[in-house]
Design a protein around this motif. Sequence first.
Motif, short mmCIF file in Angstrom:
data_model
loop_
_atom_site.label_atom_id
_atom_site.label_comp_id
_atom_site.label_asym_id
_atom_site.label_seq_id
_atom_site.Cartn_x
_atom_site.Cartn_y
_atom_site.Cartn_z
N GLY A 229 0.78 -1.23 0.00
CA GLY A 229 0.00 0.00 0.00
C GLY A 229 0.81 1.28 0.00
N LEU A 230 2.11 1.16 -0.26
CA LEU A 230 2.96 2.35 -0.32
C LEU A 230 3.10 2.84 -1.75
CD1 LEU A 230 5.56 0.98 2.21
CD2 LEU A 230 4.28 3.11 2.55
N ASN A 231 3.43 4.11 -1.90
CA ASN A 231 3.60 4.70 -3.22
C ASN A 231 5.00 4.43 -3.76
OD1 ASN A 231 1.03 6.46 -3.51
ND2 ASN A 231 1.81 6.97 -1.48
N VAL A 232 5.08 4.13 -5.04
CA VAL A 232 6.37 4.00 -5.73
C VAL A 232 6.31 4.96 -6.92
CG1 VAL A 232 7.96 2.49 -6.95
CG2 VAL A 232 6.65 1.61 -5.00
N MET A 233 6.94 6.12 -6.75
CA MET A 233 6.89 7.19 -7.73
C MET A 233 8.19 7.19 -8.54
SD MET A 233 5.32 9.83 -4.91
CE MET A 233 6.01 8.89 -3.54
N ALA A 234 8.07 6.88 -9.84
CA ALA A 234 9.24 6.69 -10.69
C ALA A 234 9.48 7.93 -11.54
CB ALA A 234 9.04 5.47 -11.58
N VAL A 235 10.72 8.41 -11.53
CA VAL A 235 11.09 9.61 -12.28
C VAL A 235 12.16 9.24 -13.31
CG1 VAL A 235 12.03 11.95 -12.15
CG2 VAL A 235 10.58 11.08 -10.29
N GLY A 236 11.93 9.64 -14.57
CA GLY A 236 12.88 9.32 -15.62
C GLY A 236 12.60 7.95 -16.20
N LYS A 237 13.65 7.19 -16.50
CA LYS A 237 13.46 5.89 -17.17
C LYS A 237 13.25 4.73 -16.20
CE LYS A 237 18.42 4.86 -17.79
NZ LYS A 237 19.47 4.53 -18.77
N ILE A 238 13.02 5.03 -14.92
CA ILE A 238 12.83 3.97 -13.93
C ILE A 238 11.69 3.04 -14.32
CG2 ILE A 238 12.14 3.48 -11.55
CD1 ILE A 238 15.03 4.45 -11.76
N GLU A 239 10.54 3.57 -14.71
CA GLU A 239 9.41 2.69 -15.01
C GLU A 239 9.71 1.80 -16.21
OE1 GLU A 239 5.61 3.91 -16.30
OE2 GLU A 239 6.30 5.34 -17.78
N ASP A 240 10.53 2.29 -17.15
CA ASP A 240 10.92 1.47 -18.30
C ASP A 240 11.83 0.33 -17.87
OD1 ASP A 240 9.50 3.15 -19.96
OD2 ASP A 240 11.24 4.30 -20.60
N ILE A 241 12.78 0.63 -16.98
CA ILE A 241 13.74 -0.38 -16.53
C ILE A 241 13.03 -1.55 -15.85
CG2 ILE A 241 15.66 -0.80 -14.94
CD1 ILE A 241 16.42 2.20 -15.39
N PHE A 242 11.94 -1.25 -15.16
CA PHE A 242 11.19 -2.28 -14.43
C PHE A 242 9.90 -2.67 -15.15
CE2 PHE A 242 14.02 -0.46 -11.30
CZ PHE A 242 14.45 -1.56 -10.57
N CYS A 243 9.75 -2.27 -16.40
CA CYS A 243 8.54 -2.59 -17.18
C CYS A 243 7.27 -2.19 -16.44
CB CYS A 243 8.48 -4.07 -17.51
SG CYS A 243 9.71 -4.61 -18.67
N LYS A 244 7.34 -1.08 -15.72
CA LYS A 244 6.23 -0.53 -14.95
C LYS A 244 5.84 -1.40 -13.75
CE LYS A 244 4.34 1.87 -18.98
NZ LYS A 244 3.16 2.16 -19.80
N LYS A 245 6.54 -2.52 -13.58
CA LYS A 245 6.20 -3.47 -12.50
C LYS A 245 6.61 -2.88 -11.15
CE LYS A 245 6.45 -8.45 -11.63
NZ LYS A 245 6.97 -8.46 -10.26
N GLY A 246 5.65 -2.80 -10.24
CA GLY A 246 5.90 -2.26 -8.92
C GLY A 246 5.80 -0.75 -8.83
N VAL A 247 5.46 -0.09 -9.93
CA VAL A 247 5.38 1.38 -9.98
C VAL A 247 3.93 1.80 -9.83
CG1 VAL A 247 5.76 3.40 -11.44
CG2 VAL A 247 7.45 1.55 -11.41
N THR A 248 3.67 2.75 -8.94
CA THR A 248 2.30 3.24 -8.77
C THR A 248 2.02 4.48 -9.62
OG1 THR A 248 2.92 4.57 -6.83
CG2 THR A 248 2.15 2.32 -6.43
N GLU A 249 3.05 5.28 -9.88
CA GLU A 249 2.91 6.41 -10.79
C GLU A 249 4.28 6.79 -11.31
OE1 GLU A 249 1.90 10.27 -8.80
OE2 GLU A 249 1.57 8.99 -7.05
N ALA A 250 4.30 7.40 -12.50
CA ALA A 250 5.59 7.67 -13.13
C ALA A 250 5.53 8.90 -14.01
CB ALA A 250 6.02 6.46 -13.97
N VAL A 251 6.69 9.49 -14.22
CA VAL A 251 6.82 10.62 -15.10
C VAL A 251 8.16 10.52 -15.83
CG1 VAL A 251 7.79 12.08 -13.27
CG2 VAL A 251 6.73 13.15 -15.26
#
Length: 390
Positions: A229-251
């Motif tokens: 239930g915690l937030n995982v806020m990805a900035v930059g290419k983080i969401e790509d590196i993890f294929c959006k897995k485990g990310v709650t929001e990204a930019v």
Amino acid sequence: MIERVIWVVLDSVGIGALPDANKYGDEGSNTLGNVSKSVGGLKIPNMERLGLGNIDGIKGTKYNENPIGCYGKFEEMSNGKDTTTGHWEMAGVYLQEAFPTYPNGFPSDIVEEFERLTGRSIIGNKPASGTAILEELGEEHINTGKVIVYTSADSVFQIAAHEDIVPLDELYNMCEIARNILKDEHAVARVIARPFTGDATNFVRTSNRRDFSLLPPHDTILDILKNNGLNVMAVGKIEDIFCKKGVTEAVHTKDNMDGIDKTLEYMKTDKKGLIYTNLVDFDMKWGHRNDFVSYGKGLEEFDNRLLDILNEMKDSDVLFITADHGCDPTVPGTDHTREYIPFLAYGKELKENVNMGTKKGFYHMGQTIADIFNVEKVKNGESFLKQIIK
């Protein structure tokens, strides 16, 4: 009580060759130290205030008698020296087998299947610098519509296309097609969209780059935090590196400064959890282009903006600053380098002036974050929270 971790990765800012660097041809590499030496010294007082210059064996920085942070260096255990391997290991993954690389280009069956499914022929198909390949083949691409496919010493399948010739949606779709083709023995770490603009006198890669990574082999600290239930806020290419897995929001971001701006925007919210930021310019714009002058300026620009991050931190925040590998712009070649990475930690809940020494395995960072939030452990690593918390 710690309620949020701000985790900033200075992409490629290594601090010295690892013991096995000779296996990768990277003896003598030291991204931070060699950049500092080449530019006549770096003005990075804020990182030095946190303890950067106190890390064992570090070169190119000033020692601080009373640093306010905790500091150390980490040795990569996984086989490789690329973005995916580094970030995954930080998050709890240990890769015993290195991702496949293609020093002679991709095999004909891969190329033919890609051309059949995309409807476009390719040119290139060899290891190359991203800017050099545009100088060599950019004009031919514009004249023929054939897309430029190339690789590097890393496990990447890169597709370069002019935004006026190949619309971004088509380029991203081609990357998805390549990602689906490249599996099993050909499961490269990343397929990368490399859009560019301009003409033969000045081709410029744009900020519309996208990375299409493999899925991590098991849950990482990102998944564990999200599942709790915690937030995982990805900035930059983080969401790509993890294929959006485990990310709650990204930019996604345009450059380092935009990455810091986006990090600060997330910091201004009251969301608990993790802000995970990658600042890619060090690697993409300067390391791979052997531009040590701009690399040095980039470090100084980050250090200046670090003040904004420190000033925005709440008492319940903790800041981690690290890297994922090296990319020494002063050594021959344009590829990543197998190096130690720096680690700085700061927060009101943490001790000051703690020399953490050298830790074997980036995954101890992910395990420590699990410990901070009192959630399930990641698969690898040991928490160092007791070493740094008050």
